[in-house]
Design a protein around this motif. Structure first.
Motif, PDB file in Angstrom:
ATOM      1  N   ALA A   1       8.282 -24.664  16.051  1.00  0.00           N
ATOM      2  CA  ALA A   1       7.273 -25.059  15.276  1.00  0.00           C
ATOM      3  C   ALA A   1       7.314 -26.701  14.792  1.00  0.00           C
ATOM      4  O   ALA A   1       8.994 -27.291  14.599  1.00  0.00           O
ATOM      5  CB  ALA A   1       7.102 -24.594  14.330  1.00  0.00           C
TER       6      ALA A   1
ATOM      7  N   ALA B   1       4.601 -22.465  11.625  1.00  0.00           N
ATOM      8  CA  ALA B   1       5.636 -21.171  11.610  1.00  0.00           C
ATOM      9  C   ALA B   1       5.552 -20.807   9.974  1.00  0.00           C
ATOM     10  O   ALA B   1       5.867 -22.124   9.198  1.00  0.00           O
ATOM     11  CB  ALA B   1       6.604 -21.273  12.458  1.00  0.00           C
TER      12      ALA B   1
ATOM     13  N   THR C   1      -0.970 -21.127  18.144  1.00  0.00           N
ATOM     14  CA  THR C   1      -0.465 -22.227  17.757  1.00  0.00           C
ATOM     15  C   THR C   1       0.735 -21.630  16.633  1.00  0.00           C
ATOM     16  O   THR C   1       1.001 -22.699  15.466  1.00  0.00           O
ATOM     17  CB  THR C   1      -1.347 -23.043  17.062  1.00  0.00           C
ATOM     18  OG1 THR C   1      -2.103 -22.795  15.755  1.00  0.00           O
ATOM     19  CG2 THR C   1      -1.990 -23.998  18.690  1.00  0.00           C
TER      20      THR C   1
ATOM     21  N   LYS D   1       2.387 -26.862  16.163  1.00  0.00           N
ATOM     22  CA  LYS D   1       2.665 -25.348  15.749  1.00  0.00           C
ATOM     23  C   LYS D   1       2.871 -25.302  14.256  1.00  0.00           C
ATOM     24  O   LYS D   1       3.355 -26.090  14.225  1.00  0.00           O
ATOM     25  CB  LYS D   1       3.695 -24.230  17.219  1.00  0.00           C
ATOM     26  CG  LYS D   1       3.439 -24.313  18.157  1.00  0.00           C
ATOM     27  CD  LYS D   1       4.152 -23.397  19.144  1.00  0.00           C
ATOM     28  CE  LYS D   1       3.266 -22.828  20.119  1.00  0.00           C
ATOM     29  NZ  LYS D   1       4.373 -21.780  20.477  1.00  0.00           N
TER      30      LYS D   1
END
Length: 268
Positions: free
Chosen positions: A62, A6, A30, A4
Motif C-alpha cells: 500500500a 491499507a 485498491t 493503494k
C-alpha cells in the motif's frame, strides 16, 4: 486508479472508512485491510470484496497506511510495521492520544505522518475528522487525508497541539449526546410516556436542533432564547439545569476527556 490504501486494524471506524472509500468510487482492488481474527477477515471480504492481508504485506503493497488500532496497541503495531514500511509511504494515525512524533520515531526517518481523529458517526457518513500534520507531512499529504476521511463526513485541519481538545469535543462528543438522550428518555418515562414514544420525540428534537445549528448560522444562545419564553416551561427547565451545575459538569467532563487523551500517549 493504482494508489493503494491499507487500513491496519479494520474495526468499526476502519470498516466505515473502507465503506466510504468504496462509495466514493474507489475500486475494491485498491483497498487492503488487516485484522486479528480469521472470521473478521472473512466478513470483510464478503461484505466489501477487498483483500485482507498481514501487516508486512500491507506495508509493502500500500501507498497509504491508515493505523486504526486502539492506542494501547499502537506500539506493537509500529514494531511490526517498521521493518517493512519505507519512508515513501504516507502513514495516517487514527488512534486517540498518539502523537505524530511517536509514530515518526518508530518508523523510517522522513516518513510523512498525519494524525486524524474521526468519530463514530463515520458509520453513517456524518463523521467529523480532525486532521493534523506531522513533521514531514506536506499539504498534499493533508489533502489526501481529507479525501479519504471526507468520504465518511466532514474534515477540519487543526494544529496538532489542539488535537487532544478536539478529541475531547468531537471524538468523544457523540457519547455525551447519547448520555443526554438516555437521561431525557428516563425523564419522559417518569412523566408517563412510553419509552419508544419518548425516544422518538427526543431523537427528532435532537435532529432538528442539530440541523438548525448547522444551517441557520445563528449562535446557540440565540436559538435557545427563541424557545425560551418569559415565565414559560423552558426557562423553568433551564433554571434547574443551572441549579444542578450541568454546564460546569459538562465543562469538567470535557476537560477530563482532554486530559485522558494526553495521558494515552504516555504508555504508548
Amino acid at each position: 486508479m493504482t494508489h493503494k490504501i491499507a487500513v491496519l486494524g479494520a474495526g468499526k471506524i476502519g470498516e466505515a472508512l473502507l465503506g466510504g472509500l468504496l462509495r466514493s468510487g474507489r475500486p475494491p482492488a485498491t483497498l487492503l485491510a488487516t485484522v486479528r481474527r480469521p472470521e473478521r477477515a472473512a466478513a470483510l471480504r464478503e461484505r466489501h470484496g477487498i483483500e485482507v492481508v498481514d501487516t508486512a504485506e500491507a506495508a509493502k503493497t500500500a501507498d497509504t497506511l491508515i493505523l486504526a488500532v486502539k492506542p494501547q496497541d499502537m506500539g506493537a503495531l509500529l514494531d511490526e510495521l517498521a521493518p517493512h514500511a519505507t519512508a515513501d509511504r504516507l502513514v495516517i494515525s487514527a488512534a486517540a492520544g498518539i502523537t505524530t512524533a511517536f509514530v515518526e520515531s518508530r518508523l523510517s526517518e522522513g516518513t510523512a505522518v498525519v494524525r486524524v481523529m474521526p468519530n463514530t458517526p463515520a458509520l453513517v457518513d456524518e463523521a467529523m475528522s480532525v486532521i493534523s500534520a506531522g513533521r514531514h507531512a506536506t499539504d498534499a499529504d493533508l489533502a489526501h487525508a481529507e479525501e479519504i476521511f471526507g468520504g465518511v463526513g466532514r474534515t477540519m485541519r487543526l494544529p496538532e497541539s489542539q488535537q487532544d481538545a478536539a478529541t475531547a469535543l468531537s471524538g468523544s462528543g457523540p457519547a455525551y449526546f447519547y448520555y443526554l438522550v438516555e437521561a431525557m428518555t428516563d425523564a419522559g418515562i417518569l412523566l408517563g410516556l412510553p419509552r419508544d414514544k419518548a425516544h422518538e420525540l427526543i431523537v427528532q428534537a435532537a435532529i432538528g436542533a442539530s440541523v438548525m445549528l448547522r444551517d441557520s448560522g445563528e449562535h446557540p444562545v440565540t436559538l435557545r432564547e427563541a424557545v425560551t419564553s418569559p415565565g414559560g416551561t423552558t426557562i423553568s427547565a433551564i433554571r434547574e439545569l443551572e441549579n444542578h451545575g450541568v454546564r460546569a459538569a459538562l465543562i469538567a467532563a470535557i476537560e477530563a476527556a482532554r486530559d485522558r487523551s494526553r495521558a494515552l500517549a504516555g504508555p504508548a
